[in-house]
Design a protein around this motif. Structure first.
Motif, PDB file in Angstrom:
ATOM      1  N   SER A 151       0.907  -1.081  -0.096  1.00  0.00           N
ATOM      2  CA  SER A 151      -0.034   0.107  -0.081  1.00  0.00           C
ATOM      3  C   SER A 151       0.965   1.265  -0.125  1.00  0.00           C
ATOM      4  N   CYS A 152       1.950   1.253   0.647  1.00  0.00           N
ATOM      5  CA  CYS A 152       2.954   2.282   0.792  1.00  0.00           C
ATOM      6  C   CYS A 152       3.519   2.616  -0.616  1.00  0.00           C
ATOM      7  N   LEU A 153       3.891   1.455  -1.217  1.00  0.00           N
ATOM      8  CA  LEU A 153       4.327   1.629  -2.652  1.00  0.00           C
ATOM      9  C   LEU A 153       3.257   2.268  -3.512  1.00  0.00           C
ATOM     10  N   LYS A 175       1.814   9.249  -6.275  1.00  0.00           N
ATOM     11  CA  LYS A 175       2.556  10.634  -6.083  1.00  0.00           C
ATOM     12  C   LYS A 175       3.632  11.013  -7.301  1.00  0.00           C
ATOM     13  N   ILE A 176       4.283  10.008  -7.664  1.00  0.00           N
ATOM     14  CA  ILE A 176       5.212   9.961  -8.503  1.00  0.00           C
ATOM     15  C   ILE A 176       4.868  10.440 -10.037  1.00  0.00           C
ATOM     16  N   LEU A 177       3.720   9.615 -10.243  1.00  0.00           N
ATOM     17  CA  LEU A 177       3.102   9.689 -11.589  1.00  0.00           C
ATOM     18  C   LEU A 177       1.978  10.514 -11.661  1.00  0.00           C
ATOM     19  N   GLY A 178       1.374  11.241 -10.486  1.00  0.00           N
ATOM     20  CA  GLY A 178       0.314  11.943 -10.388  1.00  0.00           C
ATOM     21  C   GLY A 178      -0.949  11.431 -10.891  1.00  0.00           C
ATOM     22  N   ILE A 179      -1.133  10.460 -10.657  1.00  0.00           N
ATOM     23  CA  ILE A 179      -2.437   9.687 -11.077  1.00  0.00           C
ATOM     24  C   ILE A 179      -3.332   9.515  -9.646  1.00  0.00           C
ATOM     25  N   ILE A 184      10.309   1.895 -11.139  1.00  0.00           N
ATOM     26  CA  ILE A 184      10.077   3.006 -11.685  1.00  0.00           C
ATOM     27  C   ILE A 184      10.394   4.110 -10.363  1.00  0.00           C
ATOM     28  N   ILE A 185      10.325   3.532  -9.213  1.00  0.00           N
ATOM     29  CA  ILE A 185      10.519   4.523  -8.079  1.00  0.00           C
ATOM     30  C   ILE A 185      12.160   4.716  -8.093  1.00  0.00           C
ATOM     31  N   SER A 186      12.931   3.920  -8.277  1.00  0.00           N
ATOM     32  CA  SER A 186      14.192   3.959  -8.598  1.00  0.00           C
ATOM     33  C   SER A 186      14.690   4.900  -9.574  1.00  0.00           C
ATOM     34  N   LEU A 187      14.221   4.740 -10.730  1.00  0.00           N
ATOM     35  CA  LEU A 187      14.431   5.265 -12.024  1.00  0.00           C
ATOM     36  C   LEU A 187      13.987   6.822 -11.559  1.00  0.00           C
ATOM     37  N   LYS A 188      12.968   7.018 -10.922  1.00  0.00           N
ATOM     38  CA  LYS A 188      12.805   8.291 -10.546  1.00  0.00           C
ATOM     39  C   LYS A 188      13.546   8.982  -9.359  1.00  0.00           C
ATOM     40  N   GLY A 189      14.294   8.559  -9.091  1.00  0.00           N
ATOM     41  CA  GLY A 189      15.285   8.985  -7.802  1.00  0.00           C
ATOM     42  C   GLY A 189      14.786   8.619  -6.545  1.00  0.00           C
TER      43      GLY A 189
END
Length: 349
Positions: A95-97, A103-107, A335-340
């Motif tokens: 759920s945390c992921l 938030k990262i993708l804004g959806i 994805i989270i890793s790629l986005k920093g």
């Protein structure tokens, strides 16, 4: 993570391993039933003794039935498997992921499949989750548009028949690529409509039709009718592909694909190719929905799974076009890793 699960992890860490193991066994039965103990042990790479002990546990609680034909899951077992999905997600802090990725993708919403399932089952699990979500979201009077591809074909396959027919219409979102009929949008639309108890319309036209022919083709009565219905679609479910794979599926020459990739293309959706910044760098001519149409559709669900699609998802998924993303835990962490960002270490290896 929920406080209760943190306490369980510290006091009885074996509960995580046991819960994950029994979850995988129950899933294995669900997807392969009727199945024998030896075959199930081979598929899950577990000992027959382990399988036997857990089958006895499941049978005692009426989750399965065991017969000479093999083991099968009961209705109670199917309902419990859905509940177990959520429990495993809490154990693994998925759920945390999901919140991080939203938030990262804004959806609006992200739904993740547990990444500890066998790799070969991820697409099946994504299809099952998507089919359940779709049946929950769709209402009488809705017009559902669907695209083609192996992931969407799996959604149609995993969808169960509705107990009561729904007054819905299903249409292909685009023309079909020159590929296996089982993964074409027409086939998927018809299959989903039948399982929902609704109606469907087909779009007999290639996705990559020459631009000079589009005007005349769209005036053909049956195609014109389907396109008129498609423009009224209020729910859409579609996939995202890597630029290289989708270019190849569209029959591009090797030199053209090379140029496309050198230009920075990493992802594709609806014939539009995106770079890592989400910018459109190339598009193909087609008949059906395009990206601009997505903004006026009430609910847009995108499905894509596998680490190889992480960059494609980043490039093609945004609040401008989609509302819900369904993928898997492993891809989410990539994805989270790629986005920093830093994704937490998995609770279960």
């Amino acid at each position: 993570m929920n406080k209760l699960f943190k306490i369980q992890q510290k006091i009885v860490p074996e509960i995580v391993k046991t819960a994950q193991q029994r979850y995988n066994i129950l899933r294995g039965i669900y997807y392969n039933q009727p199945i024998g103990r030896r075959a199930l042990a081979r598929i899950l790479e577990l000992s027959e003794r382990t399988i036997r002990n857990d089958l006895e546990f499941f049978e005692k609680h009426s989750l399965i039935t065991i017969s000479p034909a093999g083991t099968q899951i009961t209705r109670i077992g199917e309902e419990f498997l859905v509940e177990l999905d959520e429990y495993i997600k809490e154990l693994r802090d998925i759920s945390c992921l999901e919140n991080k990725l939203e938030k990262i993708l804004g959806i609006e919403k992200v739904k993740l499949v547990n990444g500890a399932v066998p790799v070969g089952d991820l697409r099946v699990e994504i299809g099952r989750m998507a089919s359940q979500l779709l049946k929950h979201e769709i209402k009488d009077g809705d017009i559902l548009a669907v695209t083609g591809g192996t992931t969407l074909a799996r959604v149609a396959s995993e969808m169960t028949y509705s107990a009561e027919p729904k007054d819905v219409t299903v249409v292909p979102g685009r023309g079909g690529l020159s590929e296996d009929v089982e993964i074409q949008a027409n086939t998927i639309a018809a299959k989903i409509a039948k399982k929902l108890g609704g109606t469907y319309h087909l779009l007999h036209i290639p996705d990559n039709v020459a631009e000079e022919n589009i005007y005349h083709i769209t005036k053909e009565p049956t195609i014109k009718k389907t396109l008129e219905i498609l423009k009224k679609a209020n729910i859409l479910i579609h996939g995202v592909g890597t630029a290289a794979d989708m270019a190849a599926r569209r029959g591009m020459k090797d030199a053209e694909i090379k140029d496309l990739l050198q230009a920075g293309a990493v992802g594709e959706a609806f014939g539009f190719y995106f770079n890592s910044k989400g910018e459109i760098i190339y598009s193909t001519t087609s008949v059906g929905l395009n990206l601009d149409d997505l903004e006026s559709i009430n609910k847009v669900i995108v499905i894509a799974g596998g680490e190889n699609k992480a960059e494609a998802i980043i490039s093609a998924v945004s609040s401008k076009y989609q509302d819900i993303l369904i993928t898997d835990e492993i891809t989410a962490r990539k994805i989270i890793s790629l986005k920093g960002g830093e994704a937490e270490d998995r609770l279960v290896d």
